[in-house]
Scaffold this motif. Structure first.
Motif, mmCIF file in Angstrom:
data_model
loop_
_atom_site.group_PDB
_atom_site.id
_atom_site.type_symbol
_atom_site.label_atom_id
_atom_site.label_comp_id
_atom_site.label_asym_id
_atom_site.label_seq_id
_atom_site.Cartn_x
_atom_site.Cartn_y
_atom_site.Cartn_z
ATOM 1 N N GLY A 382 26.818 0.272 69.714
ATOM 2 C CA GLY A 382 27.862 -0.341 70.338
ATOM 3 C C GLY A 382 27.893 -2.076 70.649
ATOM 4 N N ILE A 383 28.970 -2.395 70.814
ATOM 5 C CA ILE A 383 29.140 -3.847 71.021
ATOM 6 C C ILE A 383 29.743 -4.296 72.486
ATOM 7 N N ASP A 384 28.890 -5.378 73.075
ATOM 8 C CA ASP A 384 29.306 -5.749 74.393
ATOM 9 C C ASP A 384 31.025 -6.301 74.194
ATOM 10 N N PRO A 385 31.796 -5.949 75.036
ATOM 11 C CA PRO A 385 33.138 -6.412 74.905
ATOM 12 C C PRO A 385 33.352 -7.870 74.870
ATOM 13 N N LYS A 386 32.473 -8.799 75.235
ATOM 14 C CA LYS A 386 32.463 -10.279 75.012
ATOM 15 C C LYS A 386 32.564 -10.695 73.986
ATOM 16 N N HIS A 387 31.859 -9.919 73.201
ATOM 17 C CA HIS A 387 31.814 -10.400 71.582
ATOM 18 C C HIS A 387 32.954 -9.878 70.702
ATOM 19 N N LEU A 388 33.689 -9.197 71.127
ATOM 20 C CA LEU A 388 34.761 -8.514 70.286
ATOM 21 C C LEU A 388 35.905 -9.628 69.760
ATOM 22 N N PRO A 389 36.228 -10.321 70.637
ATOM 23 C CA PRO A 389 37.219 -11.537 69.822
ATOM 24 C C PRO A 389 36.725 -12.278 68.931
ATOM 25 N N ARG A 394 33.216 -15.865 60.355
ATOM 26 C CA ARG A 394 32.174 -16.064 59.467
ATOM 27 C C ARG A 394 30.864 -16.459 60.247
ATOM 28 N N PHE A 395 29.794 -15.486 59.924
ATOM 29 C CA PHE A 395 28.500 -15.930 60.301
ATOM 30 C C PHE A 395 28.307 -15.669 61.690
ATOM 31 N N TYR A 396 29.491 -14.999 62.484
ATOM 32 C CA TYR A 396 29.003 -14.677 63.995
ATOM 33 C C TYR A 396 28.264 -13.523 64.095
ATOM 34 N N ARG A 397 27.191 -13.528 64.773
ATOM 35 C CA ARG A 397 26.058 -12.404 64.941
ATOM 36 C C ARG A 397 26.127 -12.154 66.519
ATOM 37 N N VAL A 398 26.149 -10.707 66.659
ATOM 38 C CA VAL A 398 25.922 -10.338 68.047
ATOM 39 C C VAL A 398 24.506 -10.414 68.449
ATOM 40 N N ASP A 399 23.574 -10.316 67.465
ATOM 41 C CA ASP A 399 22.285 -10.327 67.675
ATOM 42 C C ASP A 399 21.519 -10.571 66.446
ATOM 43 N N SER A 400 20.910 -11.907 66.682
ATOM 44 C CA SER A 400 20.709 -12.497 64.893
ATOM 45 C C SER A 400 19.468 -11.789 64.632
ATOM 46 N N ALA A 401 18.665 -11.239 65.603
ATOM 47 C CA ALA A 401 17.362 -10.660 64.999
ATOM 48 C C ALA A 401 17.625 -9.324 64.602
ATOM 49 N N ILE A 432 31.771 0.867 73.007
ATOM 50 C CA ILE A 432 30.939 0.723 74.421
ATOM 51 C C ILE A 432 29.579 0.768 74.285
ATOM 52 N N GLU A 433 28.828 0.102 74.712
ATOM 53 C CA GLU A 433 27.337 -0.231 74.443
ATOM 54 C C GLU A 433 26.654 1.179 74.453
ATOM 55 N N ASN A 434 25.730 1.421 73.604
ATOM 56 C CA ASN A 434 24.763 2.509 73.723
ATOM 57 C C ASN A 434 25.503 3.823 73.528
ATOM 58 N N GLN A 435 26.880 3.737 73.282
ATOM 59 C CA GLN A 435 27.595 4.972 73.192
ATOM 60 C C GLN A 435 28.233 5.021 71.775
ATOM 61 N N GLY A 436 28.816 3.986 71.323
ATOM 62 C CA GLY A 436 29.458 4.061 69.771
ATOM 63 C C GLY A 436 30.808 3.008 69.802
ATOM 64 N N SER A 437 31.194 2.909 68.613
ATOM 65 C CA SER A 437 32.310 2.059 68.268
ATOM 66 C C SER A 437 33.349 2.807 67.572
ATOM 67 N N THR A 438 34.509 2.347 67.645
ATOM 68 C CA THR A 438 35.434 2.871 66.703
ATOM 69 C C THR A 438 36.302 1.525 66.037
#
Length: 452
Positions: A382-389, A394-401, A432-438
């Motif tokens: 999943g992805i934190d909603p603050k990252h969705l916009p 380009r090159f935007y990463r939710v988690d670089s590691a 939803i974090e830790n649940q999945g994405s669509t």
């Protein structure tokens, strides 16, 4: 500013005036009538013509009222902005009320005129061009910047704006504002090699506010960036090809020292990653430069979905996910098969990469008669909603590691966005974090094709 005629208590005490009853003012007229009747009574008794004198008293009172009415009418008709005549009684109260309301209205009008003057002065001082059009799209007002940027002249007042700014892209935007919420960029007709960003806002019924500003410098910087990325990507391909060839040659040697083999394997992995980055940069550059190329191939979606499913199964070998294919639409797509296949594949591989081993990934193709939907649903991290916009930057990463571990280039969703823009489609993301994405790609009705 002049003061109203002297009504001392009322003029100075608005609160007292506001709550006074009509009886307060009528008593003045009644006192005058009583005074005239008393005088008429005394005179009538003295001379023996009582009722005649009483009638004369009423007549005199009536004449006073007619005179007051005449003065009121004459003031309202000929001198409404002058100090009203000094009258008592009900007519005086009426005049005071009218005059006070009139003065308050003039104060409000003066404030509104001042506010409009300030707003107009600020618009005149703007470096951005501002144009107002009416319901018939005719120019009503513009500021000096509109003359500099768009070439508006005094003779253009009342002309249809589409006869002045005649670029096809602007006309298309003008008639379909909602399809380009950020406005459009057009080439200036006033200065060579200059570019103007135009944003339209609809107000009233069909009136429009146009705001335009010079984006030549931003355009040139963006073009320099694109040229740099394009050129450097092309220049990197040759050395990377040479390096990859030599590394593969050394890696394939059977007598290679195991310590060196591990190093060569890492070098091979990193050159593959650099090759993927260069290829993505070149693809993105090509997509940005080919916006006007027609996307009118008829794509058989069942065939494409099965091909994507087979590719996903091959990619899924190391992950062990459960892959599902869900097709419940009989519509095909109109577009570029290679570009859409690349975009869909990016979404599928992302879902596989960012789902923990043993998860589930479902890809589907659906329609509701008005839109077509390509979907990829996973049970991943999943992805934190603050990252969705910002996810398609380009090159935007939710988690670089995490991106380094998966080997992503950070360009996949940017490529998806550009492909979809060229097909009048857009991307919706629910996560939803830790649940999945669509991930849901939405195509307009015009892009759907129903086979015979």
């Amino acid at each position: 500013m002049y003061e109203p005629y002297p009504v001392p208590d009322l003029a100075r005490d608005h609160k007292k005036f506001r709550y006074s009853s009509l009886w307060t003012f009528a008593k003045q007229d009644l006192r005058l009538l009583a005074f005239l009747l008393v005088i008429g009574c005394f005179i009538g008794v003295g001379i023996g013509y009582f009722w005649i004198c009483i009638s004369l008293a009423f007549a005199i009172f009536f004449i006073f009222q007619l005179r007051s009415l005449y003065l009121v009418n004459e003031w309202i008709s000929n001198r409404p902005y002058d100090v009203p005549p000094n009258l008592s009684g009900i007519w005086g109260a009426l005049l005071f009320n009218v005059y006070r309301a009139q003065r308050q209205e003039r104060v409000v009008q003066a404030e509104m005129v001042g506010l409009i003057d300030r707003a107009q002065s600020s618009l005149v001082a703007l470096a951005e061009a501002v144009i107002l059009t009416d319901e018939l799209h005719q120019i009503e007002w513009w500021n000096p910047a509109a003359e500099r940027l768009l070439g508006i002249q005094m003779s253009d007042r009342g002309r249809n704006i589409l006869t002045i700014i005649r670029q096809p892209s602007f006309i298309e935007y003008f008639n379909n504002i909602d399809q380009s919420p950020d406005g459009i960029k057009i080439k200036s007709t006033v200065y060579d090699e200059h570019y103007v960003q135009i944003k339209l806002t609809r107000f009233g019924s069909e009136s429009r506010l146009l705001v335009a500003y010079d984006v030549t410098r931003v355009h040139n910087l963006e073009q320099m960036r694109k040229d740099f990325v394009d050129n450097i990507s092309h220049e990197l391909r040759t050395p990377l090809t040479v390096l990859s060839g030599y590394i593969e040659t050394f890696t394939d040697q059977e007598d290679l020292n195991p310590r060196w083999k591990r190093a060569f394997d890492q070098m091979h992995s990193q050159t593959r990653r650099m090759n993927a980055l260069v290829n993505d940069l070149l693809l993105l550059s090509r997509l940005e430069g080919n916006k006007q190329i027609a996307k009118n191939q008829i794509i058989e979606m069942p065939s494409l979905m099965n091909q994507l499913f087979d590719d996903a199964q091959a990619y899924n070998v190391d992950y062990g996910h459960t892959l599902n294919l869900d097709i419940d639409s009989h519509c095909d797509l109109i577009g570029s098969d290679t570009e859409l296949a690349s975009a869909f594949s990016n979404l599928i591989t992302n879902a596989i990469k960012y789902t923990p081993k043993g998860g589930s990934v479902t890809m589907g193709w659906h329609d509701d008669g008005q839109h077509g939907y390509f979907t990829v649903q996973d049970t991943g991290i999943g992805i934190d909603p603050k990252h969705l916009p910002r996810l398609t930057e380009r090159f935007y990463r939710v988690d670089s590691a995490r991106s380094r571990q998966t080997g992503g280039t950070g360009l996949g969703l940017a490529i998806v966005k550009h492909v979809l823009m060229q097909h009048n489609a857009y991307l919706e993301i629910d996560s939803i974090e830790n649940q999945g994405s669509t991930f849901r790609v939405v195509f307009p009705k015009e892009r759907l094709y129903k086979p015979e």
